[in-house]
Write an enzyme that holds these catalytic residues in place. Structure first.
Site, PDB file in Angstrom:
ATOM      1  N   GLY A   9       0.918  -1.130  -0.100  1.00 49.20           N
ATOM      2  CA  GLY A   9      -0.155  -0.134   0.153  1.00 49.20           C
ATOM      3  C   GLY A   9       0.713   1.116  -0.102  1.00 49.20           C
ATOM      4  CE  LYS A  10       5.215   5.226  -0.922  1.00 54.75           C
ATOM      5  NZ  LYS A  10       6.451   4.695  -0.404  1.00 54.75           N
ATOM      6  CB  ALA A  11      -0.814   7.197   2.255  1.00 57.52           C
TER       7      ALA A  11
END
Ligand code: NAD
Length: 377
Positions: free
Chosen positions: A76-78
């Site tokens: 995931g990444k934000a």
């Protein structure tokens, strides 16, 4: 409808969440790409020019990196669209609101990336928990201070040197970028007897065929100076750094620094990718055709996320460094095996390795992408 799914393929993304709070000018995106291996781990990047597309690409890179490293975590990444150098009270308010906005997204574990440090992670811990990259006081392992990624890159160099028939002791290496990654890989390789013959930072590049003194370079950086202020070296251009003769060339700065326009001038046996996507695919293909081994980013630079995952599961520093060593050596060997036996492009070999593990993990699930139980947390 088509647009909303423009990034979709068989591995994800599972979710793309746009977060917006006008009172704080909070604009952020979370991409949970794939959770077949477990809850996703990926850094939060704060910058003014981040985009949803960048976030999607980085989240996929984390899916492959975590699967290849055999971690029980998905990718995931934000991204938060804001200036990371804003004043501290505003940054704290923004980060806390961001964490609150994602408090129920239990398939995502918050981690630091560019523009976000351990203090930010402590604020997120205070809001929602589910955090890695914490300060020491909470059992955090300061991976950039200790050089977790540099330690992993050092293992890669050791494995590829054996494969390519040269010794690390006496090998000449070049490092582009002397930050958290570049500094530590330089330090570890010099401890093993290798010779740092060229280095750069954002101010310029230097070389010395007899070897540069890493302690002096570290001291310069600690004083806030550039490596170009090192006394006993020749100043060279960034192109000059690319064409320096060496055994190992390590990009540890920006994306796409090696491309079709300059790949011909690289003069190395091996490239070990410290930075993310430092080389275009065309350039990697060129290197492969010309006998230069190129170990791709998500295999070579996984030390940081391995360390973060170990922290999440309560491990101490020594165990984290041992896990980095074991996992990265094994993965590099597996990639080399495919490259040598099937003459595959190293990146293709690495992607195949990651996909094999992901497909296996997905085959055990009721739905391939949905998480059906809170069993990971
Ligand atoms: P950093 O900000 O600590 O260091 C970056 C270094 O690159 C600095 O020395 C900077 O002066 C230099 N630099 C910037 N522009 C340059 C240019 N045009 N030419 C030469 N040098 C330049 O960053 P970092 O944490 O060391 O990360 C470097 C790269 O490695 C990034 O691509 C990052 O995504 C990747 N990476 C980092 C980690 C980690 O554990 N920190 C893990 C995996 C991947």
């Amino acid at each position: 409808m088509d647009d909303a799914f423009q990034y979709s393929d068989e591995f994800g993304p599972l979710k793309i969440i746009h977060l917006y709070e006008p009172s704080l000018a909070l604009k952020a995106v979370l991409v949970v790409d794939n959770v077949a291996m477990g809850p996703s781990i990926g850094g939060i990047r704060m910058a003014v020019d981040v985009t949803t597309e960048e976030c999607v690409r980085l989240a996929r890179a984390m899916t492959f990196k975590n699967a290849a490293a055999g971690l029980p975590h998905g990718g995931g990444k934000a991204v938060i669209c804001a200036d990371p150098k804003m004043n501290k009270p505003d940054k704290e308010a923004l980060i806390r609101a961001f964490a609150q906005g994602l408090r129920n997204e239990e398939t995502y574990i918050f981690a630091p990336d560019m523009g976000v440090d351990e203090e930010c992670m402590a604020w997120i811990r205070d809001e929602v928990g589910r955090v890695v990259g914490l300060p020491y006081v909470f059992g955090g392992i300061p991976l950039d201070k200790l050089g977790a990624t540099g330690w992993g890159l050092t293992q890669v160099v050791d494995v590829v040197a054996k494969d390519r028939g040269f010794k690390v002791k006496g090998a000449r290496f070049v490092v582009q970028g002397f930050g958290a990654v570049g500094k530590h890989v330089s330090r570890f390789l010099v401890e093993k007897g290798a010779l740092l013959v060229g280095v750069s930072d954002s101010c310029g590049a230097i070389c010395n065929k007899s070897g540069l003194d890493v302690d002096q370079l570290l001291a310069l950086k600690a004083e806030g100076k550039s490596v170009t202020e090192y006394a006993d070296a020749t100043q060279i251009s960034s192109d000059g750094l690319v064409s320096l003769e060496c055994d190992v060339w390590i990009p540890a700065a920006r994306p796409d620094v090696i491309h079709e326009g300059n790949v011909q001038s690289l003069n190395t046996k091996v490239m070990v990718q410290g930075a993310n996507i430092p080389c275009t695919l065309e350039a990697e293909e060129y290197l492969h055709q010309h006998g230069v081994l190129c170990i791709p980013d998500f295999i070579a630079n996984a030390g940081g996320v391995i360390c973060a995952a170990m922290e999440y599961h309560g491990a101490a520093q020594a165990a984290a460094f041992q896990a980095i060593e074991d996992k990265i050596r094994r993965n590099t060997e597996q990639v080399l095996k495919r490259v040598n036996e099937q003459s595959m492009l190293p990146r293709e070999a690495a992607v195949a390795l990651a996909k094999k593990r992901l497909n296996k993990a997905m085959s055990y699930r009721r739905y391939s992408l949905f998480s059906t139980a809170p069993h990971f947390l």
